[in-house]
Design a protein around this motif. Structure first.
Motif, PDB file in Angstrom:
ATOM      1  N   THR A  27       0.930  -1.173  -0.057  1.00  0.00           N
ATOM      2  CA  THR A  27      -0.072   0.021  -0.124  1.00  0.00           C
ATOM      3  C   THR A  27       0.991   1.338   0.043  1.00  0.00           C
ATOM      4  O   THR A  27       2.060   1.288   0.651  1.00  0.00           O
ATOM      5  N   ALA A  28       0.637   2.250  -0.848  1.00  0.00           N
ATOM      6  CA  ALA A  28       1.219   3.446  -0.840  1.00  0.00           C
ATOM      7  C   ALA A  28       0.522   4.651  -0.859  1.00  0.00           C
ATOM      8  O   ALA A  28      -0.555   4.469  -1.158  1.00  0.00           O
ATOM      9  N   ILE A  29       0.874   5.609  -0.110  1.00  0.00           N
ATOM     10  CA  ILE A  29       0.402   6.804   0.333  1.00  0.00           C
ATOM     11  C   ILE A  29       1.071   7.800  -0.968  1.00  0.00           C
ATOM     12  O   ILE A  29       2.127   8.128  -0.856  1.00  0.00           O
ATOM     13  N   SER A  30       0.297   8.393  -2.143  1.00  0.00           N
ATOM     14  CA  SER A  30       1.005   8.710  -3.252  1.00  0.00           C
ATOM     15  C   SER A  30       0.177   9.963  -3.235  1.00  0.00           C
ATOM     16  O   SER A  30      -0.414  10.440  -2.431  1.00  0.00           O
ATOM     17  N   ALA A  31       0.369  10.735  -4.536  1.00  0.00           N
ATOM     18  CA  ALA A  31      -0.639  11.993  -4.935  1.00  0.00           C
ATOM     19  C   ALA A  31      -0.694  12.197  -6.400  1.00  0.00           C
ATOM     20  O   ALA A  31       0.006  11.563  -7.102  1.00  0.00           O
ATOM     21  N   ARG A  32      -1.873  12.727  -6.469  1.00  0.00           N
ATOM     22  CA  ARG A  32      -2.448  13.091  -7.824  1.00  0.00           C
ATOM     23  C   ARG A  32      -2.823  14.458  -7.944  1.00  0.00           C
ATOM     24  O   ARG A  32      -3.892  14.616  -6.952  1.00  0.00           O
ATOM     25  N   GLY A  33      -2.575  15.316  -8.999  1.00  0.00           N
ATOM     26  CA  GLY A  33      -3.279  16.605  -9.076  1.00  0.00           C
ATOM     27  C   GLY A  33      -3.271  17.379  -7.593  1.00  0.00           C
ATOM     28  O   GLY A  33      -4.166  18.078  -7.167  1.00  0.00           O
ATOM     29  N   HIS A  83      -0.751  15.541   8.077  1.00  0.00           N
ATOM     30  CA  HIS A  83       0.474  15.924   7.487  1.00  0.00           C
ATOM     31  C   HIS A  83       0.971  15.303   6.229  1.00  0.00           C
ATOM     32  O   HIS A  83       0.367  14.351   5.656  1.00  0.00           O
ATOM     33  N   ASN A  84       1.969  15.661   5.716  1.00  0.00           N
ATOM     34  CA  ASN A  84       2.676  15.250   4.631  1.00  0.00           C
ATOM     35  C   ASN A  84       3.882  14.376   4.905  1.00  0.00           C
ATOM     36  O   ASN A  84       4.390  14.345   6.201  1.00  0.00           O
ATOM     37  N   ALA A  85       4.118  13.219   4.129  1.00  0.00           N
ATOM     38  CA  ALA A  85       5.334  12.425   4.606  1.00  0.00           C
ATOM     39  C   ALA A  85       6.404  13.510   4.372  1.00  0.00           C
ATOM     40  O   ALA A  85       6.450  14.304   3.534  1.00  0.00           O
ATOM     41  N   PRO A  86       7.247  13.116   5.323  1.00  0.00           N
ATOM     42  CA  PRO A  86       8.361  14.188   5.268  1.00  0.00           C
ATOM     43  C   PRO A  86       9.515  13.858   4.251  1.00  0.00           C
ATOM     44  O   PRO A  86      10.124  14.949   3.939  1.00  0.00           O
ATOM     45  N   HIS A  87       9.423  12.793   3.750  1.00  0.00           N
ATOM     46  CA  HIS A  87      10.373  12.353   2.680  1.00  0.00           C
ATOM     47  C   HIS A  87       9.665  11.220   1.981  1.00  0.00           C
ATOM     48  O   HIS A  87       8.917  10.549   2.366  1.00  0.00           O
ATOM     49  N   LEU A 119       4.106  -3.173   6.090  1.00  0.00           N
ATOM     50  CA  LEU A 119       4.900  -2.245   5.239  1.00  0.00           C
ATOM     51  C   LEU A 119       4.042  -1.339   4.355  1.00  0.00           C
ATOM     52  O   LEU A 119       3.285  -2.009   3.615  1.00  0.00           O
ATOM     53  N   ILE A 120       4.460  -0.116   4.262  1.00  0.00           N
ATOM     54  CA  ILE A 120       3.754   0.915   3.289  1.00  0.00           C
ATOM     55  C   ILE A 120       4.985   1.791   3.027  1.00  0.00           C
ATOM     56  O   ILE A 120       6.083   1.781   3.209  1.00  0.00           O
ATOM     57  N   PHE A 121       4.620   2.449   1.689  1.00  0.00           N
ATOM     58  CA  PHE A 121       5.362   3.526   1.043  1.00  0.00           C
ATOM     59  C   PHE A 121       4.716   4.734   1.191  1.00  0.00           C
ATOM     60  O   PHE A 121       3.522   4.948   0.952  1.00  0.00           O
ATOM     61  N   ALA A 122       5.382   5.633   1.810  1.00  0.00           N
ATOM     62  CA  ALA A 122       4.850   7.164   1.727  1.00  0.00           C
ATOM     63  C   ALA A 122       5.433   8.184   0.847  1.00  0.00           C
ATOM     64  O   ALA A 122       6.826   8.209   0.881  1.00  0.00           O
ATOM     65  N   ALA A 123       4.645   8.795  -0.194  1.00  0.00           N
ATOM     66  CA  ALA A 123       5.215   9.732  -0.870  1.00  0.00           C
ATOM     67  C   ALA A 123       4.579  10.947  -1.317  1.00  0.00           C
ATOM     68  O   ALA A 123       4.880  11.475  -2.243  1.00  0.00           O
ATOM     69  N   VAL A 128       4.237  17.549  -3.975  1.00  0.00           N
ATOM     70  CA  VAL A 128       3.283  16.888  -4.690  1.00  0.00           C
ATOM     71  C   VAL A 128       1.848  16.771  -3.973  1.00  0.00           C
ATOM     72  O   VAL A 128       0.963  16.333  -4.610  1.00  0.00           O
ATOM     73  N   SER A 129       1.645  17.192  -2.518  1.00  0.00           N
ATOM     74  CA  SER A 129       0.164  16.896  -1.988  1.00  0.00           C
ATOM     75  C   SER A 129       0.030  18.345  -1.131  1.00  0.00           C
ATOM     76  O   SER A 129       1.088  18.542  -0.211  1.00  0.00           O
ATOM     77  N   ARG A 130      -1.028  18.746  -1.443  1.00  0.00           N
ATOM     78  CA  ARG A 130      -1.358  20.055  -0.597  1.00  0.00           C
ATOM     79  C   ARG A 130      -1.708  19.791   0.703  1.00  0.00           C
ATOM     80  O   ARG A 130      -1.079  20.655   1.692  1.00  0.00           O
ATOM     81  N   GLU A 131      -2.325  18.933   1.239  1.00  0.00           N
ATOM     82  CA  GLU A 131      -2.600  18.544   2.568  1.00  0.00           C
ATOM     83  C   GLU A 131      -2.143  17.426   3.293  1.00  0.00           C
ATOM     84  O   GLU A 131      -2.089  17.365   4.467  1.00  0.00           O
TER      85      GLU A 131
END
Length: 174
Positions: A27-33, A83-87, A119-123, A128-131
């Motif tokens: 599972t990944a936390i990503s961003a679009r638009g 929060h946003n992923a710091p990295h 295990l996840i990936f945060a991006a 790339v993400s406002r909020e």
């Protein structure tokens, strides 16, 4: 003893084609638009067979190079707020429970159990993400988390299997 070792090596040889065709799903936390998303990713690089002493013969997925490692103890019933992923980073929930929600997609969420499915990936970084996303820890025990940023903020090569978190059947076992 020698016969047991021969059988073990034979089992390893027979499993090589199977393991080398398997790929890790996370599972990944990503961003679009400009908005954070939850996605089910499949890593491009397949599993391999370890030749390292202590894990020789086991399946291994090389995730990425890491720049740092943090060990975090989160108290029960903690709200990490929006929060946003710091990295761009791997996040390992070693124990406990994490509930991830998205401010712009309130029907999309992920409940991550610590341990083998943790295990996840945060991006969804601020560029790339406002909020960002919200992480809550609703368990009655503390949650142990490892944060592992990738070198130079690189996101590992992957394919998107679908929008939304991976299901247990997509990440369980080999």
């Amino acid at each position: 003893m020698k016969q047991k070792r021969i059988l073990s090596q034979l089992a390893l040889l027979l499993s090589l084609p199977l393991v080398s065709s398997l790929k890790l799903n996370v599972t990944a936390i990503s961003a679009r638009g400009g908005s954070s998303t939850l996605e089910c990713w499949q890593m491009d690089k397949p599993f391999d067979i370890s030749s390292q002493p202590g894990t020789s013969g086991a399946a291994v997925a090389t995730l990425s190079s890491a720049s740092n490692l943090s060990y975090i103890i989160i108290p029960p019933n903690y709200d990490g707020r929006l929060h946003n992923a710091p990295h761009a980073q791997w996040v390992v929930f070693a124990s406990g429970l994490a509930y991830i929600t998205l401010p712009e997609h309130d029907s999309t969420n992920a409940l991550i159990s610590g341990g083998e499915f943790g295990l996840i990936f945060a991006a969804d970084t601020a560029d790339v993400s406002r909020e960002g996303h919200r992480t809550q820890y609703p368990g009655i025990t503390e949650t142990i988390v490892l944060q592992i940023p990738t070198c130079d903020g690189n996101v590992p090569d992957h394919s998107i299997l679908h929008m939304g978190p991976c299901g247990v059947d997509e990440i369980a076992g080999l």
